[in-house]
Design a protein around this motif. Sequence first.
Motif, PDB file in Angstrom:
ATOM      1  N   ALA A   1       0.835  -1.205   0.000  1.00 38.07           N
ATOM      2  CA  ALA A   1       0.000   0.000   0.000  1.00 38.07           C
ATOM      3  C   ALA A   1       0.873   1.260   0.000  1.00 38.07           C
ATOM      4  O   ALA A   1       1.823   1.369   0.778  1.00 38.07           O
ATOM      5  CB  ALA A   1      -0.912   0.008   1.227  1.00 38.07           C
ATOM      6  N   GLY A   2       0.527   2.190  -0.869  1.00 37.04           N
ATOM      7  CA  GLY A   2       1.222   3.466  -0.893  1.00 37.04           C
ATOM      8  C   GLY A   2       2.544   3.469  -1.603  1.00 37.04           C
ATOM      9  O   GLY A   2       3.188   4.517  -1.711  1.00 37.04           O
ATOM     10  N   VAL A   3       3.003   2.322  -2.083  1.00 38.85           N
ATOM     11  CA  VAL A   3       4.293   2.225  -2.764  1.00 38.85           C
ATOM     12  C   VAL A   3       4.061   2.240  -4.273  1.00 38.85           C
ATOM     13  O   VAL A   3       3.206   1.525  -4.787  1.00 38.85           O
ATOM     14  CB  VAL A   3       5.048   0.946  -2.361  1.00 38.85           C
ATOM     15  N   VAL A   4       4.799   3.080  -4.962  1.00 34.85           N
ATOM     16  CA  VAL A   4       4.772   3.127  -6.421  1.00 34.85           C
ATOM     17  C   VAL A   4       6.172   2.809  -6.922  1.00 34.85           C
ATOM     18  O   VAL A   4       7.157   3.405  -6.451  1.00 34.85           O
ATOM     19  CB  VAL A   4       4.331   4.510  -6.950  1.00 34.85           C
ATOM     20  N   CYS A   5       6.276   1.860  -7.848  1.00 39.10           N
ATOM     21  CA  CYS A   5       7.576   1.396  -8.325  1.00 39.10           C
ATOM     22  C   CYS A   5       7.867   1.901  -9.725  1.00 39.10           C
ATOM     23  O   CYS A   5       6.956   2.149 -10.521  1.00 39.10           O
ATOM     24  CB  CYS A   5       7.633  -0.124  -8.318  1.00 39.10           C
ATOM     25  N   LEU A   6       9.120   2.026 -10.032  1.00 36.19           N
ATOM     26  CA  LEU A   6       9.583   2.350 -11.377  1.00 36.19           C
ATOM     27  C   LEU A   6      10.910   1.645 -11.582  1.00 36.19           C
ATOM     28  O   LEU A   6      11.826   1.770 -10.765  1.00 36.19           O
ATOM     29  CB  LEU A   6       9.754   3.867 -11.546  1.00 36.19           C
TER      30      LEU A   6
ATOM     31  N   VAL B   1      11.628   1.383  -5.592  1.00 34.62           N
ATOM     32  CA  VAL B   1      10.633   2.224  -4.943  1.00 34.62           C
ATOM     33  C   VAL B   1      10.844   3.661  -5.399  1.00 34.62           C
ATOM     34  O   VAL B   1      11.872   4.272  -5.109  1.00 34.62           O
ATOM     35  CB  VAL B   1      10.733   2.132  -3.408  1.00 34.62           C
ATOM     36  N   TRP B   2       9.852   4.183  -6.116  1.00 32.83           N
ATOM     37  CA  TRP B   2       9.948   5.512  -6.735  1.00 32.83           C
ATOM     38  C   TRP B   2       9.134   6.547  -5.955  1.00 32.83           C
ATOM     39  O   TRP B   2       9.538   7.688  -5.782  1.00 32.83           O
ATOM     40  CB  TRP B   2       9.446   5.407  -8.173  1.00 32.83           C
ATOM     41  N   GLN B   3       7.957   6.140  -5.465  1.00 36.12           N
ATOM     42  CA  GLN B   3       7.102   7.058  -4.729  1.00 36.12           C
ATOM     43  C   GLN B   3       6.578   6.381  -3.475  1.00 36.12           C
ATOM     44  O   GLN B   3       6.317   5.174  -3.464  1.00 36.12           O
ATOM     45  CB  GLN B   3       5.896   7.497  -5.571  1.00 36.12           C
ATOM     46  N   LEU B   4       6.394   7.175  -2.417  1.00 36.38           N
ATOM     47  CA  LEU B   4       5.650   6.764  -1.232  1.00 36.38           C
ATOM     48  C   LEU B   4       4.483   7.731  -1.086  1.00 36.38           C
ATOM     49  O   LEU B   4       4.687   8.921  -0.823  1.00 36.38           O
ATOM     50  CB  LEU B   4       6.528   6.809   0.020  1.00 36.38           C
ATOM     51  N   ARG B   5       3.260   7.241  -1.281  1.00 29.47           N
ATOM     52  CA  ARG B   5       2.060   8.070  -1.172  1.00 29.47           C
ATOM     53  C   ARG B   5       1.204   7.504  -0.040  1.00 29.47           C
ATOM     54  O   ARG B   5       0.431   6.576  -0.245  1.00 29.47           O
ATOM     55  CB  ARG B   5       1.300   8.093  -2.494  1.00 29.47           C
TER      56      ARG B   5
ATOM     57  N   SER C   1       4.741  11.671  -0.062  1.00 21.26           N
ATOM     58  CA  SER C   1       3.511  12.375   0.296  1.00 21.26           C
ATOM     59  C   SER C   1       2.889  11.719   1.524  1.00 21.26           C
ATOM     60  O   SER C   1       2.602  10.522   1.512  1.00 21.26           O
ATOM     61  CB  SER C   1       2.517  12.364  -0.872  1.00 21.26           C
ATOM     62  N   ILE C   2       2.683  12.506   2.592  1.00 23.08           N
ATOM     63  CA  ILE C   2       2.067  12.014   3.826  1.00 23.08           C
ATOM     64  C   ILE C   2       0.908  12.927   4.214  1.00 23.08           C
ATOM     65  O   ILE C   2       0.619  13.128   5.394  1.00 23.08           O
ATOM     66  CB  ILE C   2       3.100  11.938   4.964  1.00 23.08           C
TER      67      ILE C   2
ATOM     68  N   MET D   1       3.562  17.367   2.872  1.00 22.17           N
ATOM     69  CA  MET D   1       3.291  17.099   4.281  1.00 22.17           C
ATOM     70  C   MET D   1       2.091  17.908   4.755  1.00 22.17           C
ATOM     71  O   MET D   1       1.965  18.229   5.934  1.00 22.17           O
ATOM     72  CB  MET D   1       4.529  17.420   5.120  1.00 22.17           C
ATOM     73  N   SER D   2       1.190  18.216   3.834  1.00 21.64           N
ATOM     74  CA  SER D   2       0.026  19.052   4.128  1.00 21.64           C
ATOM     75  C   SER D   2      -0.901  18.393   5.143  1.00 21.64           C
ATOM     76  O   SER D   2      -0.955  17.171   5.271  1.00 21.64           O
ATOM     77  CB  SER D   2      -0.757  19.328   2.847  1.00 21.64           C
TER      78      SER D   2
END
Length: 639
Positions: free
Chosen positions: A70-75, A79-83, A108-109, A132-133
């Motif tokens: 969950a929340g992990v985007v790969c490229l 691991v490219w993104q943590l959302r 993004s958190i 971090m909004s």
Amino acid sequence: MTMDREKPRRLVVTVLAALVLAAHSVVTCSAGETQSLIKFKDSLSNATALSSWNVSADSPCTSAGTTNWAGVVCLNSKVWQLRLDGMGLGGHLDMDSLAELPALRILSIKGNSFDGPMPDVKKLAELKSVTMSSNRFSGEIPDDFEGMRALKMVYLDGNMFTGPMPMSLANLPRLVNLNLSGNRMGGKIPDFRQMELQMVNVAYNQFEGKIPPELSNMNASYFAGNKGLCGKPLPPCKSSKKILFIAIGVGVVLVALLIVGAVLYGKKSNVLKAHPMKAQRGFGAYDAGPRDAQMNNQQPQMKKRGGDHLGKLVFVRSDQGRFELQDLLRASAEVLGSGSFGSSYKAALLGGLAVVVRRFRQMNNLGKERFYEHMRRLGNLSHPNLLPLVAFFYRKEEKLLISDFVENGSLASHLHANRSAGQPGLDWPTRLKIIKGVAKGLEYLYKELPGLSLPHGHLKSSNVLLDRNFTPLLMDYGLVPVINKDHAQQFMVAFKSPEFNHSDRTTKKTDVWSLGILILEIITGKFPANYLKQGKGANADLATWVNSVVREEWTGEVFDKDMRETKSGEGEMLKLLKIGMCCCEWNVERRWSLREAMERIEELRERDSDEEYSSYASEGDLYSSRAMTEDDFAFSVTN
């Protein structure tokens, strides 16, 4: 002879050792990312939303670039993104663990329960975006952003930060968007020198002084709620000398009025004493007073309407309830986002009507009359798969486009955003319904806007909204003629096509290319990474990956994991994959026309027979009919 025999033996041993070491390094790398994320998770509280993070997994990313975490985007299997937005997370953010992820570029958190001082993001020196909004971070933002030369997007709004804006934050060389709104920061706003800067939002803080000239052309709403700020785009600043002169002038005028009033009062008293009947007539004349009082009460409002220069909304739909621009300004508003064109707001009007207001600053390609004509033309469009334009507002500096609010969000949010535990993703029948609706909406635009080479121009998953029944609604269509040319070529999807990348031109098939990329995004669940790039750049990441899978060996890994259980529809899914590949063929001459794509899409069904699947899904059949030849594939990779 013994020495001669030893040489090849040593060579074999050396090669085997190298292979073992290489394999070991790959495993170590994969295991390293797994351990880093698990260590990061352990530092958090309320981490039930991350239950899919499995310590026994070899890697969070598969070789195909997919993940079940969950929340992990790969490229590229990294691991490219943590959302991790809206997951109820709290505790301590272990930035040292995240620093062990070499390919991490987006963090993004948003909308969690983190508090305390701001985390040390400088440890993630290669970040491109940090959000971090809407947490509870407090204290001053550390002035240690030096060295983060890739950082473009910084969103720290909706916290409790205090103190000045760090100079190193304002000096980030590639900064595009900065949002510090809704904090308790103060002091003067520093200068910004970035060429690509689009937004600096400091609304509802305690900043003071003159707004730097580099920010003078930005939206005034970015500086609202700071009582001490002045200068363009807010009212001009007044110097201390001017204030002194004004104060002296006001004092002189007040004294003069007191003197005149005293003189007139004295004369009036003498008159009344000499002619008492005039006093009675004066009372009698007061009978007309209520009407005059009513006019006086209305007068300030009339002056406000005449003097605010806000103009009027122009409605292009007769079935929409009417409202005024002032109603929008008074309505409770929610910021939906800030994109490459401007900000979007949800406005809740009296009576329960909710609309979306989009503000555009880069929309001066047409004069007022031609702009009105084009907007009315768009307003006349009506189709079940188009989000209709409700009204627009014209001002030289900015334009507003108003449409209905669609509660179910965008296709992009359903494909890529985090979901709560147990919430299903989009299944195959839903995705088929969406792509059929998108194609129908695009076909209608081609029919109704024949004079435009780009009837849509900006077709992507974030511009496809979904209603409650998951019926797709296209938005941001037909805007190429009104968007400033340079801005359009920097950000609009059509200008990332192969033909524009190689020859600075678009054709009637360019929107078909965008449709092809959208089809691949829907069926694979992978985000087209090149959409994040500004300027030219054909979207080779997604199309090339799909073609490489087909070219080397066919596996079900190409399908999004939420569709893999649809065993009875794999043949139809393969057909849609082929359609997508043929639509985003880099060679325009060989690319399918919209008519051909429509015919093939309309033939698709939710289920297929075993015989049909077996005859269609053979590797040779799919490979021979794919979008690229071997030479084409090599060309797309090298260019």
